[in-house]
Design a protein around this motif. Structure first.
Motif, PDB file in Angstrom:
ATOM      1  N   GLY A  67      -4.286  -3.071   9.004  1.00  0.00           N
ATOM      2  CA  GLY A  67      -4.290  -4.038  10.096  1.00  0.00           C
ATOM      3  C   GLY A  67      -3.902  -5.453   9.741  1.00  0.00           C
ATOM      4  O   GLY A  67      -4.079  -6.349  10.573  1.00  0.00           O
ATOM      5  N   SER A  94       0.852  -1.175   0.000  1.00  0.00           N
ATOM      6  CA  SER A  94       0.000   0.000   0.000  1.00  0.00           C
ATOM      7  C   SER A  94       0.896   1.236   0.000  1.00  0.00           C
ATOM      8  O   SER A  94       1.989   1.226   0.580  1.00  0.00           O
ATOM      9  N   ALA A  95       0.433   2.291  -0.663  1.00  0.00           N
ATOM     10  CA  ALA A  95       1.254   3.501  -0.792  1.00  0.00           C
ATOM     11  C   ALA A  95       1.800   3.938   0.560  1.00  0.00           C
ATOM     12  O   ALA A  95       1.064   3.992   1.542  1.00  0.00           O
ATOM     13  N   ASN A 125       4.425   6.969   1.968  1.00  0.00           N
ATOM     14  CA  ASN A 125       5.300   8.111   1.715  1.00  0.00           C
ATOM     15  C   ASN A 125       6.718   7.760   2.170  1.00  0.00           C
ATOM     16  O   ASN A 125       6.977   7.599   3.357  1.00  0.00           O
ATOM     17  N   HIS A 176      -7.549   9.563   3.339  1.00  0.00           N
ATOM     18  CA  HIS A 176      -6.697  10.113   4.405  1.00  0.00           C
ATOM     19  C   HIS A 176      -6.687  11.632   4.517  1.00  0.00           C
ATOM     20  O   HIS A 176      -5.719  12.218   4.995  1.00  0.00           O
ATOM     21  N   PHE A 188      -6.839   5.866   9.722  1.00  0.00           N
ATOM     22  CA  PHE A 188      -5.968   4.687   9.727  1.00  0.00           C
ATOM     23  C   PHE A 188      -4.878   4.780  10.791  1.00  0.00           C
ATOM     24  O   PHE A 188      -4.385   3.763  11.273  1.00  0.00           O
ATOM     25  N   LYS A 246      -7.582   4.918  -4.365  1.00  0.00           N
ATOM     26  CA  LYS A 246      -7.617   4.550  -2.943  1.00  0.00           C
ATOM     27  C   LYS A 246      -8.612   5.489  -2.290  1.00  0.00           C
ATOM     28  O   LYS A 246      -8.596   6.698  -2.550  1.00  0.00           O
ATOM     29  N   HIS A 282       2.651   8.540  -1.887  1.00  0.00           N
ATOM     30  CA  HIS A 282       1.903   9.545  -2.673  1.00  0.00           C
ATOM     31  C   HIS A 282       2.853  10.620  -3.201  1.00  0.00           C
ATOM     32  O   HIS A 282       3.715  11.122  -2.506  1.00  0.00           O
ATOM     33  N   GLN A 308       1.301   6.336  -6.938  1.00  0.00           N
ATOM     34  CA  GLN A 308       0.145   6.998  -6.325  1.00  0.00           C
ATOM     35  C   GLN A 308       0.262   8.497  -6.547  1.00  0.00           C
ATOM     36  O   GLN A 308       1.266   9.124  -6.167  1.00  0.00           O
ATOM     37  N   HIS A 368      -5.191   9.163  -5.372  1.00  0.00           N
ATOM     38  CA  HIS A 368      -5.368   9.115  -3.914  1.00  0.00           C
ATOM     39  C   HIS A 368      -6.614   9.889  -3.483  1.00  0.00           C
ATOM     40  O   HIS A 368      -6.655  11.120  -3.585  1.00  0.00           O
ATOM     41  N   CYS A 407       1.181  -1.977   4.675  1.00  0.00           N
ATOM     42  CA  CYS A 407       2.023  -0.779   4.762  1.00  0.00           C
ATOM     43  C   CYS A 407       3.049  -0.944   5.882  1.00  0.00           C
ATOM     44  O   CYS A 407       4.226  -1.153   5.628  1.00  0.00           O
ATOM     45  N   ARG A 408       2.594  -0.893   7.139  1.00  0.00           N
ATOM     46  CA  ARG A 408       3.570  -0.873   8.245  1.00  0.00           C
ATOM     47  C   ARG A 408       4.397  -2.149   8.315  1.00  0.00           C
ATOM     48  O   ARG A 408       5.590  -2.090   8.634  1.00  0.00           O
TER      49      ARG A 408
HETATM   50  C1  LIG Z   1       4.648   6.091   7.528  1.00  0.00           C
HETATM   51  C2  LIG Z   1       3.400   5.963   6.742  1.00  0.00           C
HETATM   52  C3  LIG Z   1       3.284   6.603   5.514  1.00  0.00           C
HETATM   53  C4  LIG Z   1       2.111   6.475   4.748  1.00  0.00           C
HETATM   54  N1  LIG Z   1       2.035   7.063   3.522  1.00  0.00           N
HETATM   55  C5  LIG Z   1       0.926   6.874   2.763  1.00  0.00           C
HETATM   56  C6  LIG Z   1       0.853   7.402   1.430  1.00  0.00           C
HETATM   57  O1  LIG Z   1       1.784   7.992   0.919  1.00  0.00           O
HETATM   58  N2  LIG Z   1      -0.296   7.186   0.746  1.00  0.00           N
HETATM   59  C7  LIG Z   1      -1.351   6.481   1.262  1.00  0.00           C
HETATM   60  O2  LIG Z   1      -2.356   6.284   0.589  1.00  0.00           O
HETATM   61  N3  LIG Z   1      -1.301   5.956   2.498  1.00  0.00           N
HETATM   62  C8  LIG Z   1      -0.186   6.129   3.252  1.00  0.00           C
HETATM   63  N4  LIG Z   1      -0.126   5.556   4.489  1.00  0.00           N
HETATM   64  C9  LIG Z   1      -1.258   4.714   4.937  1.00  0.00           C
HETATM   65  C10 LIG Z   1      -1.029   3.257   4.557  1.00  0.00           C
HETATM   66  O3  LIG Z   1      -0.924   3.051   3.165  1.00  0.00           O
HETATM   67  C11 LIG Z   1      -2.123   2.328   5.076  1.00  0.00           C
HETATM   68  O4  LIG Z   1      -3.349   2.728   4.482  1.00  0.00           O
HETATM   69  C12 LIG Z   1      -2.242   2.347   6.605  1.00  0.00           C
HETATM   70  O5  LIG Z   1      -0.962   2.402   7.206  1.00  0.00           O
HETATM   71  C13 LIG Z   1      -2.955   1.088   7.133  1.00  0.00           C
HETATM   72  O6  LIG Z   1      -2.278  -0.082   6.678  1.00  0.00           O
HETATM   73  P1  LIG Z   1      -1.329  -0.993   7.631  1.00  0.00           P
HETATM   74  O7  LIG Z   1      -2.147  -1.404   8.801  1.00  0.00           O
HETATM   75  O8  LIG Z   1      -0.907  -2.136   6.750  1.00  0.00           O
HETATM   76  O9  LIG Z   1      -0.161  -0.130   8.043  1.00  0.00           O
HETATM   77  C14 LIG Z   1       1.035   5.689   5.254  1.00  0.00           C
HETATM   78  C15 LIG Z   1       1.156   5.063   6.500  1.00  0.00           C
HETATM   79  C16 LIG Z   1       2.319   5.175   7.236  1.00  0.00           C
HETATM   80  C17 LIG Z   1       2.411   4.449   8.549  1.00  0.00           C
END
Ligand SMILES: Cc1cc2nc3c(=O)[nH]c(=O)nc-3n(C[C@H](O)[C@H](O)[C@H](O)COP(=O)(O)O)c2cc1C
Length: 343
Positions: free
Chosen positions: A268, A22-23, A25, A156, A237, A206, A58, A100, A153, A289-290
């Motif tokens: 999650g 997932s995207a 940054n 968020h 999120f 998204k 993004h 993204q 995008h 993502c994380r």
């Molecule tokens: C450090 C960080 C940077 C993120 N950057 C973006 C981003 O650039 N674009 C986006 O759509 N979501 C971004 N997110 C949100 C994640 O893509 C994801 O939707 C959210 O962390 C939940 O997923 P997870 O539980 O797998 O972490 C970011 C999240 C984190 C923690």
């Protein structure tokens, strides 16, 4: 038979498995918003370790409205060389690469951009047409550099998510009010990008499961606009530290009836078992993502049956704009970030 490792299809894109980054940054641009080698290497590292579809962090389509000093921008000043390299190297691992594209909206700090941020109400109709052009230019550049698609995008709290949100979109013209009106700008951008880039280039979105006013209605409008996949996240999120369960699944399952566009769920998921359960309910792709911030090779580890080392503590979200150590649990900084921040 495990679903995660089965090939999947997103519009024209054949994806080797159901694992999506997932995207995220990367915070890896030059201070002026130019792309860096470290940014490229981050995408490649994910593809090298079993991520079937890598979605970049993004990227701002307006260099004057970036989210932070490390966010890349894409515009006429962008040098295509690094983008080409990213696409070629991700493809060499059998991965797909989607950029993204985003406008920061009200979340663009004046301290970064030297000018105030702009929310939905601050744009003239001409500026919205220019914004559409910016998305089109960026998508065409991605296509010409070998990317497989773009993800627009709408989540968020960034500009397009604000347009969809009835509480944040206070416009009284045809871009505000009813869901159809709030969707006018997203629909205009999606259609223009699709028309400019052609059927061989994937266009994903998204969006928020919450904060869009009407999830089933928004899913339907995205589907009608012809997007190739819809990734569902949520406006909150970052508000669930420690929660290791797919927190937007219930809302999506309740809203997706009749939707035939491929769906990607994020939020999650930290284990193969959880992702399999999500896919077993008819969600097409599982996004992480994380888990991939903590361990960029997490997908390969997951395939071997390992658990994620991520604590879901959200430390990465709190620190990532301040310093080049993404996972606060890592004793060792991530090498690319160390390199970037030491120069
Ligand atoms: C450090 C960080 C940077 C993120 N950057 C973006 C981003 O650039 N674009 C986006 O759509 N979501 C971004 N997110 C949100 C994640 O893509 C994801 O939707 C959210 O962390 C939940 O997923 P997870 O539980 O797998 O972490 C970011 C999240 C984190 C923690």
């Amino acid at each position: 038979m495990e679903l995660l490792w089965q090939p999947g299809k997103i519009g024209p894109m054949d994806v080797k498995n159901r694992v999506v980054r997932s995207a995220t940054n990367e915070h890896l641009s030059e201070p002026n918003g130019d792309f860096t080698q470290a940014w490229v290497d981050t995408q490649v590292e994910l593809a090298a370790h079993e991520v079937g579809l890598v979605i970049t962090g993004h990227i701002c389509v307006d260099r004057t409205q970036r989210n932070d000093i490390g966010q890349p921008a894409i515009d006429r000043a962008t040098d295509p060389a690094l983008l080409r390299q990213a696409a070629e190297r991700v493809h060499a691992y059998g991965g797909k690469l989607v950029m993204q594209l985003s406008h920061t909206g009200i979340k663009a700090p004046e301290a970064v951009n030297g000018r105030p941020p702009k929310g939905p109400a601050d744009f003239t109709a001409e500026e919205l047409d220019q914004l559409t052009e910016n998305f089109v230019f960026a998508a065409k550049l991605c296509r010409d550099c070998g990317f497989d698609g773009v993800q627009i995008h709408h989540a968020h709290g960034y500009l397009l998510s604000e347009f969809l949100n009835p509480e944040e979109n206070t416009r009284t013209d045809e871009y505000g009010g009813s869901l159809e009106n709030r969707f006018r700008l997203p629909g205009q951008i999606i259609r223009a990008v699709k028309e400019a880039c052609g059927p061989e280039f994937a266009v994903l979105v998204k969006m928020n499961s919450n904060g869009c006013g009407d999830l089933p209605g928004a899913l339907r409008l995205f589907e009608e606009s012809g997007v190739d996949a819809i990734e569902v996240s949520g406006v909150d999120f970052a508000g669930r530290p420690g929660v290791k369960e797919p927190f937007y699944l219930k809302d999506l399952l309740a809203a997706r009836e009749g939707i035939r566009t491929p769906l990607i769920l994020v939020g999650g998921m930290f284990s193969r078992e959880t992702a399999e359960q999500v896919l077993a309910q008819g969600i097409d792709f599982a996004a992480f993502c994380r888990a991939l911030i903590c361990q960029p090779d997490f997908a390969a580890r997951m395939k071997r049956g390992e658990e994620s080392a991520c604590l879901a503590c959200n430390g990465c979200y709190r620190v990532y704009r301040q310093r080049g150590v993404r996972c606060v649990q890592h004793a060792e900084p991530i090498p690319q970030l160390e390199k970037l921040f030491s120069t």
